[in-house]
Motif scaffolding. Structure first.
Motif, PDB file in Angstrom:
ATOM      1  N   TYR A  99       0.229  73.619  25.645  1.00  0.00           N
ATOM      2  CA  TYR A  99       1.643  73.945  25.498  1.00  0.00           C
ATOM      3  C   TYR A  99       1.916  74.478  24.099  1.00  0.00           C
ATOM      4  CZ  TYR A  99       2.314  69.632  22.796  1.00  0.00           C
ATOM      5  OH  TYR A  99       2.261  68.658  21.852  1.00  0.00           O
ATOM      6  N   ASN A 100       3.042  75.167  23.958  1.00  0.00           N
ATOM      7  CA  ASN A 100       3.442  75.740  22.679  1.00  0.00           C
ATOM      8  C   ASN A 100       4.701  75.037  22.182  1.00  0.00           C
ATOM      9  OD1 ASN A 100       1.413  77.613  23.159  1.00  0.00           O
ATOM     10  ND2 ASN A 100       2.832  79.041  24.144  1.00  0.00           N
ATOM     11  N   VAL A 101       4.685  74.665  20.919  1.00  0.00           N
ATOM     12  CA  VAL A 101       5.863  74.050  20.318  1.00  0.00           C
ATOM     13  C   VAL A 101       6.401  74.978  19.252  1.00  0.00           C
ATOM     14  CG1 VAL A 101       6.733  72.085  19.015  1.00  0.00           C
ATOM     15  CG2 VAL A 101       4.989  71.741  20.757  1.00  0.00           C
ATOM     16  N   LEU A 102       7.621  75.508  19.483  1.00  0.00           N
ATOM     17  CA  LEU A 102       8.265  76.414  18.533  1.00  0.00           C
ATOM     18  C   LEU A 102       7.286  77.501  18.068  1.00  0.00           C
ATOM     19  CD1 LEU A 102      10.212  73.758  16.412  1.00  0.00           C
ATOM     20  CD2 LEU A 102      11.029  75.104  18.368  1.00  0.00           C
ATOM     21  N   GLU A 103       6.630  78.118  19.042  1.00  0.00           N
ATOM     22  CA  GLU A 103       5.696  79.228  18.821  1.00  0.00           C
ATOM     23  C   GLU A 103       4.418  78.795  18.085  1.00  0.00           C
ATOM     24  OE1 GLU A 103       7.753  82.377  16.913  1.00  0.00           O
ATOM     25  OE2 GLU A 103       9.076  82.768  18.621  1.00  0.00           O
ATOM     26  N   ASP A 104       4.232  77.494  17.930  1.00  0.00           N
ATOM     27  CA  ASP A 104       2.992  76.982  17.338  1.00  0.00           C
ATOM     28  C   ASP A 104       2.033  76.698  18.481  1.00  0.00           C
ATOM     29  OD1 ASP A 104       1.019  75.906  15.853  1.00  0.00           O
ATOM     30  OD2 ASP A 104       2.074  74.048  15.348  1.00  0.00           O
ATOM     31  N   GLN A 105       1.051  77.563  18.651  1.00  0.00           N
ATOM     32  CA  GLN A 105       0.177  77.481  19.818  1.00  0.00           C
ATOM     33  C   GLN A 105      -0.974  76.504  19.578  1.00  0.00           C
ATOM     34  OE1 GLN A 105      -1.098  81.427  20.739  1.00  0.00           O
ATOM     35  NE2 GLN A 105       0.943  82.135  21.274  1.00  0.00           N
ATOM     36  N   GLY A 106      -1.636  76.174  20.670  1.00  0.00           N
ATOM     37  CA  GLY A 106      -2.841  75.374  20.583  1.00  0.00           C
ATOM     38  C   GLY A 106      -2.621  73.885  20.665  1.00  0.00           C
ATOM     39  N   HIS A 107      -1.567  73.443  21.341  1.00  0.00           N
ATOM     40  CA  HIS A 107      -1.309  72.010  21.515  1.00  0.00           C
ATOM     41  C   HIS A 107      -1.669  71.613  22.946  1.00  0.00           C
ATOM     42  CE1 HIS A 107       0.919  71.250  17.704  1.00  0.00           C
ATOM     43  NE2 HIS A 107       1.130  72.554  17.807  1.00  0.00           N
ATOM     44  N   TYR A 108      -2.018  70.327  23.122  1.00  0.00           N
ATOM     45  CA  TYR A 108      -2.442  69.853  24.437  1.00  0.00           C
ATOM     46  C   TYR A 108      -1.741  68.543  24.769  1.00  0.00           C
ATOM     47  CZ  TYR A 108      -6.282  73.179  23.879  1.00  0.00           C
ATOM     48  OH  TYR A 108      -7.027  74.317  23.696  1.00  0.00           O
ATOM     49  N   ILE A 109      -1.328  68.413  26.045  1.00  0.00           N
ATOM     50  CA  ILE A 109      -0.811  67.145  26.543  1.00  0.00           C
ATOM     51  C   ILE A 109      -1.665  66.706  27.731  1.00  0.00           C
ATOM     52  CG2 ILE A 109       1.573  67.375  25.789  1.00  0.00           C
ATOM     53  CD1 ILE A 109       2.231  68.330  28.653  1.00  0.00           C
ATOM     54  N   TRP A 110      -1.748  65.401  27.881  1.00  0.00           N
ATOM     55  CA  TRP A 110      -2.460  64.801  29.010  1.00  0.00           C
ATOM     56  C   TRP A 110      -1.417  64.209  29.939  1.00  0.00           C
ATOM     57  CZ3 TRP A 110      -4.225  59.188  29.200  1.00  0.00           C
ATOM     58  CH2 TRP A 110      -5.001  58.954  30.347  1.00  0.00           C
ATOM     59  N   VAL A 111      -1.415  64.642  31.178  1.00  0.00           N
ATOM     60  CA  VAL A 111      -0.470  64.157  32.180  1.00  0.00           C
ATOM     61  C   VAL A 111      -1.255  63.369  33.229  1.00  0.00           C
ATOM     62  CG1 VAL A 111       1.271  64.781  33.901  1.00  0.00           C
ATOM     63  CG2 VAL A 111       1.034  66.155  31.812  1.00  0.00           C
ATOM     64  N   ARG A 112      -0.949  62.101  33.324  1.00  0.00           N
ATOM     65  CA  ARG A 112      -1.622  61.251  34.316  1.00  0.00           C
ATOM     66  C   ARG A 112      -0.551  60.458  35.059  1.00  0.00           C
ATOM     67  NH1 ARG A 112      -6.669  59.188  35.460  1.00  0.00           N
ATOM     68  NH2 ARG A 112      -6.758  57.046  36.214  1.00  0.00           N
ATOM     69  N   GLY A 113      -0.465  60.670  36.378  1.00  0.00           N
ATOM     70  CA  GLY A 113       0.612  60.045  37.133  1.00  0.00           C
ATOM     71  C   GLY A 113       0.177  59.566  38.498  1.00  0.00           C
ATOM     72  N   THR A 114       1.096  58.888  39.149  1.00  0.00           N
ATOM     73  CA  THR A 114       0.832  58.364  40.486  1.00  0.00           C
ATOM     74  C   THR A 114       2.011  58.687  41.401  1.00  0.00           C
ATOM     75  OG1 THR A 114       0.226  56.376  41.716  1.00  0.00           O
ATOM     76  CG2 THR A 114       1.857  56.110  39.974  1.00  0.00           C
ATOM     77  N   LEU A 115       1.708  58.866  42.671  1.00  0.00           N
ATOM     78  CA  LEU A 115       2.734  59.186  43.655  1.00  0.00           C
ATOM     79  C   LEU A 115       3.561  57.931  43.921  1.00  0.00           C
ATOM     80  CD1 LEU A 115       3.872  61.276  45.708  1.00  0.00           C
ATOM     81  CD2 LEU A 115       2.214  60.345  47.353  1.00  0.00           C
ATOM     82  N   ILE A 116       4.871  58.037  43.728  1.00  0.00           N
ATOM     83  CA  ILE A 116       5.713  56.857  43.930  1.00  0.00           C
ATOM     84  C   ILE A 116       6.641  57.001  45.136  1.00  0.00           C
ATOM     85  CG2 ILE A 116       5.643  56.195  41.494  1.00  0.00           C
ATOM     86  CD1 ILE A 116       8.426  57.418  41.171  1.00  0.00           C
ATOM     87  N   GLU A 117       6.806  58.221  45.618  1.00  0.00           N
ATOM     88  CA  GLU A 117       7.699  58.378  46.773  1.00  0.00           C
ATOM     89  C   GLU A 117       7.386  59.663  47.526  1.00  0.00           C
ATOM     90  OE1 GLU A 117      12.427  59.076  47.538  1.00  0.00           O
ATOM     91  OE2 GLU A 117      11.867  57.502  46.106  1.00  0.00           O
ATOM     92  N   LYS A 118       7.246  59.546  48.842  1.00  0.00           N
ATOM     93  CA  LYS A 118       7.082  60.717  49.713  1.00  0.00           C
ATOM     94  C   LYS A 118       8.395  60.980  50.424  1.00  0.00           C
ATOM     95  CE  LYS A 118       2.175  60.164  50.804  1.00  0.00           C
ATOM     96  NZ  LYS A 118       1.180  60.014  51.898  1.00  0.00           N
ATOM     97  N   ARG A 119       8.800  62.254  50.429  1.00  0.00           N
ATOM     98  CA  ARG A 119      10.007  62.652  51.120  1.00  0.00           C
ATOM     99  C   ARG A 119       9.660  63.676  52.188  1.00  0.00           C
ATOM    100  NH1 ARG A 119      13.795  62.984  45.707  1.00  0.00           N
ATOM    101  NH2 ARG A 119      13.968  60.717  45.423  1.00  0.00           N
TER     102      ARG A 119
END
Length: 426
Positions: A99-119
């Motif tokens: 992801y980019n923060v205020l045009e500062d490139q080269g940042h990374y986030i880790w997204v780890r989640g679980t399914l909590i609801e099916k619709r």
């Protein structure tokens, strides 16, 4: 749509204490993501995660446009694909996004989640969002370093090694004479060095000295030693090392390279620039000066001890083995001659010993003792059992050094050509 948003808001309210706890524990936060059709929507992003990803908490955007604005299309698609896979396989959502923060490139986030609801047409995930830029950059750097190391391994003729000080193991890589590239792991390194014959016994203490320095604190150094080469006996090598410490300053690794310098030693031998070349004529000058200053009543003894077939030993076993023979010969001579005279190497494979005012029998005893003790030296090199010959001359009163040397050398020559005799004195 309104009912669905109300349900999410109600869910957020019930999760809020739990979410706040996470906000205080990690650099990031939590979020709720909804997968619907070909899109994934960030329905909720906590303040910590929002500030991390979007650079500010002033504007809250809950549409896909906001996510696409800060996350590249390929990473947006990656998150959507990871969510779909989690639904299909019953696993967790797990992916790393750029992801980019205020045009500062080269940042990374880790997204780890679980399914909590099916619709009916959508799926809702609760996810942990954490900044992993430093970790990702380190991983990328390690990949680059690994590639550099691979190229170095494949293009160098030296041995590259890494010692794990905690596990007492060594990993090394090298290119064989066939051109094949190999890697080896050596467990129980200390025991192998102590009990094996990889390093010549005369140099094992030197190796442990440097290993001790490298294990104690961050340091670097190099030294030359003799090590075994398959079935070719011992050859000269140069080891260069550097210790690697952790953030607390504790040594974790010792890395370095080992270079075979045997040919360089041979070249020095051919050009007459060996390290002990300067002593060749030094001992003769000392003996000449001692004779010139002697009284007419003094007696003089001049002995020469020679290694038989020295040149053939050098061709068969190498200069390193010849160096070992001469080193042992000089050490034993030092013990036997003591304060009775002076001695040193004066030609390849020969040492010269001068005695002043010593009995003939004492001179004979010293020379015999030196040669006898040299027979008992174990060089741990297959087929290396050098023989020795000696000649000596005794003079009284005024002495011409040149003729004195000639007599001693003639005595040595006679001992070499006389069967069953290894010492002649005239």
């Amino acid at each position: 749509m309104g009912d669905k948003n109300k349900d999410i808001e109600s869910m957020i309210q019930s999760f809020q204490p739990f979410l706040n706890t996470f906000n205080n524990l990690i650099v990031g936060g939590v979020g709720l993501f909804e997968v619907e059709g070909e899109e994934i929507y960030p329905r909720y992003i906590s303040e910590g995660a929002f500030a991390l990803v979007f650079g500010s908490t002033r504007v809250r955007k809950t549409t896909a446009k906001a996510l696409r604005h800060f996350v590249a299309d390929k990473d947006h698609a990656l998150l959507l694909e990871a969510a779909r896979d989690a639904v299909a396989n019953g696993t967790v959502l797990d992916c790393t996004l750029n992801y980019n923060v205020l045009e500062d490139q080269g940042h990374y986030i880790w997204v780890r989640g679980t399914l909590i609801e099916k619709r009916e047409n959508s799926y809702l995930f609760a996810a942990l969002i954490q900044d992993v830029t430093q970790k990702k950059n380190l991983e990328n750097e390690l990949v680059i370093q690994a590639e550099r190391y691979r190229i170095l391994e494949e293009t160098t003729n030296e041995i590259l090694f890494e010692i794990d000080t905690d596990r007492d193991t060594m990993n090394f890589s090298m290119k064989e004479m066939t051109g094949d590239y190999i890697r080896h792991r050596v467990p129980h390194l200390t025991r192998l060095l102590k009990e094996g014959e990889v390093v010549h016994p005369d140099y094992i203490s030197l190796v442990f000295h440097h290993l001790g320095l490298a294990q104690k604190s961050k340091t670097q150094g190099s030294f030359e030693y003799l090590t075994q080469i398959s079935n070719r006996g011992y050859e000269w090598h140069k080891l260069t090392y550097s210790s690697v410490v952790d953030t607390e300053g504790k040594v974790r690794r010792i890395v370095g390279r080992i270079k075979n310098i045997h040919d360089e030693v041979l070249e020095k031998q051919d050009t007459g620039t060996r390290s002990y070349q300067h002593v060749y004529h030094g001992v003769k000058d000392k003996v000449r000066m001692r004779i010139q200053k002697a009284d007419l009543e003094d007696s003089h003894g001049l002995g020469i001890i020679s290694v038989d077939d020295f040149r053939n030993i050098q061709k068969s076993h190498g200069v390193a083995c010849c160096d070992l023979i001469m080193r042992n010969l000089l050490e034993i001579a030092d013990l036997e001659v003591g304060s009775m005279g002076i001695f040193d190497q004066y030609e390849d494979g020969k040492i010269l010993i001068y005695f002043q005012n010593e009995e003939e029998g004492q001179i004979d005893a010293v020379i015999h003792s030196i040669m006898e003790k040299m027979k008992g030296v174990n060089y741990r090199v297959e087929g290396l059992m050098p023989g020795f010959s000696a000649g000596a001359a005794i003079k009284h009163g005024a002495v011409d050094f040149s003729s004195f040397m000639q007599e001693a050398e003639e005595a040595l020559h006679i001992s070499k050509i006389t069967r069953g005799v290894n010492y002649i004195r005239v």
